[in-house]
Design a protein around this motif. Sequence first.
Motif, PDB file in Angstrom:
ATOM      1  N   ASN A  90       0.828  -1.206   0.000  1.00  0.00           N
ATOM      2  CA  ASN A  90       0.000   0.000   0.000  1.00  0.00           C
ATOM      3  C   ASN A  90       0.862   1.255   0.000  1.00  0.00           C
ATOM      4  OD1 ASN A  90      -2.708  -0.859  -0.091  1.00  0.00           O
ATOM      5  ND2 ASN A  90      -2.707  -1.364   2.070  1.00  0.00           N
ATOM      6  N   ALA A  91       1.882   1.270   0.862  1.00  0.00           N
ATOM      7  CA  ALA A  91       2.735   2.449   0.978  1.00  0.00           C
ATOM      8  C   ALA A  91       3.436   2.769  -0.341  1.00  0.00           C
ATOM      9  CB  ALA A  91       3.767   2.238   2.092  1.00  0.00           C
ATOM     10  N   LEU A  92       3.817   1.739  -1.092  1.00  0.00           N
ATOM     11  CA  LEU A  92       4.546   1.939  -2.339  1.00  0.00           C
ATOM     12  C   LEU A  92       3.709   2.623  -3.415  1.00  0.00           C
ATOM     13  CD1 LEU A  92       6.345  -1.525  -2.410  1.00  0.00           C
ATOM     14  CD2 LEU A  92       7.506   0.695  -2.304  1.00  0.00           C
ATOM     15  N   VAL A  93       2.415   2.330  -3.449  1.00  0.00           N
ATOM     16  CA  VAL A  93       1.576   2.891  -4.514  1.00  0.00           C
ATOM     17  C   VAL A  93       0.717   4.058  -4.044  1.00  0.00           C
ATOM     18  CG1 VAL A  93       1.502   0.694  -5.746  1.00  0.00           C
ATOM     19  CG2 VAL A  93      -0.326   1.233  -4.131  1.00  0.00           C
ATOM     20  N   LEU A  94       0.620   4.274  -2.725  1.00  0.00           N
ATOM     21  CA  LEU A  94      -0.314   5.266  -2.193  1.00  0.00           C
ATOM     22  C   LEU A  94      -0.181   6.655  -2.806  1.00  0.00           C
ATOM     23  CD1 LEU A  94      -2.412   6.340  -0.159  1.00  0.00           C
ATOM     24  CD2 LEU A  94      -0.572   6.495   1.537  1.00  0.00           C
ATOM     25  N   PRO A  95       0.974   7.310  -2.752  1.00  0.00           N
ATOM     26  CA  PRO A  95       1.015   8.688  -3.261  1.00  0.00           C
ATOM     27  C   PRO A  95       0.715   8.791  -4.743  1.00  0.00           C
ATOM     28  CG  PRO A  95       3.230   7.899  -2.758  1.00  0.00           C
ATOM     29  CD  PRO A  95       2.280   6.877  -2.226  1.00  0.00           C
ATOM     30  N   HIS A  96       1.058   7.758  -5.486  1.00  0.00           N
ATOM     31  CA  HIS A  96       0.838   7.794  -6.932  1.00  0.00           C
ATOM     32  C   HIS A  96      -0.649   7.630  -7.268  1.00  0.00           C
ATOM     33  CE1 HIS A  96       5.182   7.545  -7.075  1.00  0.00           C
ATOM     34  NE2 HIS A  96       5.123   6.461  -6.322  1.00  0.00           N
ATOM     35  N   VAL A  97      -1.357   6.787  -6.520  1.00  0.00           N
ATOM     36  CA  VAL A  97      -2.798   6.652  -6.719  1.00  0.00           C
ATOM     37  C   VAL A  97      -3.504   7.942  -6.302  1.00  0.00           C
ATOM     38  CG1 VAL A  97      -4.888   5.419  -6.022  1.00  0.00           C
ATOM     39  CG2 VAL A  97      -2.781   4.146  -6.455  1.00  0.00           C
ATOM     40  N   LEU A  98      -3.075   8.544  -5.193  1.00  0.00           N
ATOM     41  CA  LEU A  98      -3.710   9.792  -4.752  1.00  0.00           C
ATOM     42  C   LEU A  98      -3.534  10.889  -5.795  1.00  0.00           C
ATOM     43  CD1 LEU A  98      -3.039  10.104  -0.912  1.00  0.00           C
ATOM     44  CD2 LEU A  98      -4.857   8.920  -2.125  1.00  0.00           C
ATOM     45  N   ARG A  99      -2.338  10.989  -6.364  1.00  0.00           N
ATOM     46  CA  ARG A  99      -2.127  12.006  -7.397  1.00  0.00           C
ATOM     47  C   ARG A  99      -3.032  11.760  -8.605  1.00  0.00           C
ATOM     48  NH1 ARG A  99       3.522  10.941  -5.910  1.00  0.00           N
ATOM     49  NH2 ARG A  99       4.183  12.626  -4.511  1.00  0.00           N
ATOM     50  N   PHE A 100      -3.215  10.492  -8.958  1.00  0.00           N
ATOM     51  CA  PHE A 100      -4.122  10.162 -10.052  1.00  0.00           C
ATOM     52  C   PHE A 100      -5.555  10.570  -9.703  1.00  0.00           C
ATOM     53  CE2 PHE A 100      -7.242   7.118 -11.739  1.00  0.00           C
ATOM     54  CZ  PHE A 100      -7.049   7.262 -13.113  1.00  0.00           C
ATOM     55  N   ASN A 101      -5.951  10.350  -8.462  1.00  0.00           N
ATOM     56  CA  ASN A 101      -7.335  10.600  -8.050  1.00  0.00           C
ATOM     57  C   ASN A 101      -7.668  12.068  -7.822  1.00  0.00           C
ATOM     58  OD1 ASN A 101      -8.120   7.915  -8.097  1.00  0.00           O
ATOM     59  ND2 ASN A 101      -7.773   7.586  -5.906  1.00  0.00           N
ATOM     60  N   THR A 102      -6.677  12.936  -7.739  1.00  0.00           N
ATOM     61  CA  THR A 102      -6.966  14.320  -7.363  1.00  0.00           C
ATOM     62  C   THR A 102      -7.912  15.017  -8.335  1.00  0.00           C
ATOM     63  OG1 THR A 102      -4.909  14.993  -8.447  1.00  0.00           O
ATOM     64  CG2 THR A 102      -4.848  14.711  -6.057  1.00  0.00           C
ATOM     65  N   VAL A 103      -8.004  14.522  -9.551  1.00  0.00           N
ATOM     66  CA  VAL A 103      -8.926  15.113 -10.530  1.00  0.00           C
ATOM     67  C   VAL A 103     -10.356  15.098 -10.006  1.00  0.00           C
ATOM     68  CG1 VAL A 103      -9.900  14.851 -12.851  1.00  0.00           C
ATOM     69  CG2 VAL A 103      -7.445  14.490 -12.468  1.00  0.00           C
ATOM     70  N   THR A 104     -10.735  13.995  -9.342  1.00  0.00           N
ATOM     71  CA  THR A 104     -12.119  13.865  -8.880  1.00  0.00           C
ATOM     72  C   THR A 104     -12.255  13.852  -7.357  1.00  0.00           C
ATOM     73  OG1 THR A 104     -11.872  11.472  -9.122  1.00  0.00           O
ATOM     74  CG2 THR A 104     -12.944  12.641 -10.928  1.00  0.00           C
ATOM     75  N   ALA A 105     -11.161  13.581  -6.636  1.00  0.00           N
ATOM     76  CA  ALA A 105     -11.241  13.498  -5.171  1.00  0.00           C
ATOM     77  C   ALA A 105     -10.585  14.695  -4.492  1.00  0.00           C
ATOM     78  CB  ALA A 105     -10.565  12.206  -4.690  1.00  0.00           C
ATOM     79  N   HIS A 106     -10.430  15.782  -5.238  1.00  0.00           N
ATOM     80  CA  HIS A 106      -9.748  16.974  -4.727  1.00  0.00           C
ATOM     81  C   HIS A 106     -10.347  17.432  -3.399  1.00  0.00           C
ATOM     82  CE1 HIS A 106      -7.722  20.923  -5.006  1.00  0.00           C
ATOM     83  NE2 HIS A 106      -8.853  21.400  -4.531  1.00  0.00           N
ATOM     84  N   ALA A 107     -11.665  17.580  -3.337  1.00  0.00           N
ATOM     85  CA  ALA A 107     -12.309  18.113  -2.131  1.00  0.00           C
ATOM     86  C   ALA A 107     -12.093  17.188  -0.933  1.00  0.00           C
ATOM     87  CB  ALA A 107     -13.800  18.319  -2.375  1.00  0.00           C
ATOM     88  N   ALA A 108     -12.152  15.882  -1.161  1.00  0.00           N
ATOM     89  CA  ALA A 108     -11.958  14.922  -0.071  1.00  0.00           C
ATOM     90  C   ALA A 108     -10.552  15.032   0.504  1.00  0.00           C
ATOM     91  CB  ALA A 108     -12.218  13.502  -0.563  1.00  0.00           C
TER      92      ALA A 108
END
Length: 385
Positions: free
Chosen positions: A282-300
């Motif tokens: 989880n730790a290895l992929v976490l920041p990269h998935v979050l950066r991908f998701n910021t398009v739609t999960a910005h407010a969260a």
Amino acid sequence: MQPFAFNTTRSIQFGVGALSRIGELAVATFGTRAMLITDPGMMKTGIVERAIQVLKSAGIELTLFAEVEGDPPEAIILAATDRARSAGVQGVIGLGGGSSLDVAKLVALLAVGNETLAQVYGVGNAKGPRLPLILVPTTSGTGSEVTPISIVTTGAAEKMGVVSPVLLPDVALLDPELTYGLPPHVTAATGIDAMVHAIEAYASASANNNPLSRGLATQALHLMGSALLRSVRDGKDTAARSDMLLGSMLAGQAFANSPVAAVHALAYPLGGHFHIPHGLSNALVLPHVLRFNTVTAHAAYVDLAPYAFPQLAALQGQERVSAFCEALTQLSVDCGLPQRLRDLNVTEDWLPRLAKDAMNQTRLLVNNPRPITEADVMAIYRAAY
């Protein structure tokens, strides 16, 4: 407000030294014939011996199954189930990390004999009944003691889940003392795993994303954001260990009802093929998935960031989101965890296979706040490589 359902463990017992009460809790929950499920590593810590002494002092006739493996395969679950049936146990106790607790859940279900393992894979297929169940976590990570989920390794590498409220135990017993002996790298990896549970639960696209889960997720991050590094640096810091164990449980309650998503989906193939511990995956992929998701999960992510890292409250908008991703990366670095897939002997030629396998985790990917394709998954793995 949208309709939602929220289920959790019936009784939660928390406190330093709480293991001393396991005998009376067992007798009150199911009687005097129990199976205790754990793993070989736990047998070396002295914790299992302490539990056995307390249980026997309470008059419990005990059957011990101590062969649980990490990422437990079907064969382990079936062997434990056979032993439970042969002994005619009245209840099951799981003691250890997430793998031992997951095995205990399924043994409690399958030992009754109404269902087979093959029948219960998936969401809502396990109907019960099950034997009474007590779970005692010794890591601050999976939150398995309050989740209706058990993960099984099927075949050579693929993981499948059994998801049903029937798996929620009768009692979760949480004793921070049981986590004192965790090595720093295990403390770090399991702690990041618990933080991922909170983050993904809060931002989940599930129709059952609900106010209770979101509130629990923010409280979990508030506790763990400041406690994780302290726990890594001083394993016997009681306040930090208590905050981590409680935070892990709260995050477990959150994602048990508002399910996790792409971080976990991409982590599972890493564990299946390369036996990288789940929290580290989880730790290895976490920041990269979050950066991908910021398009739609910005407010969260804007909402969540200050709970984990209060200093980020001074930032706004995208600046706060970017700082959130960087702070999570830096926390992983400060905890001493590897940062790249290549550091764990993952070779570049494996990335397409990993991406293909991650796309099979449809139960999780459907909850991701941004729709994700196989090409997207490949790009995330490459970023993590």
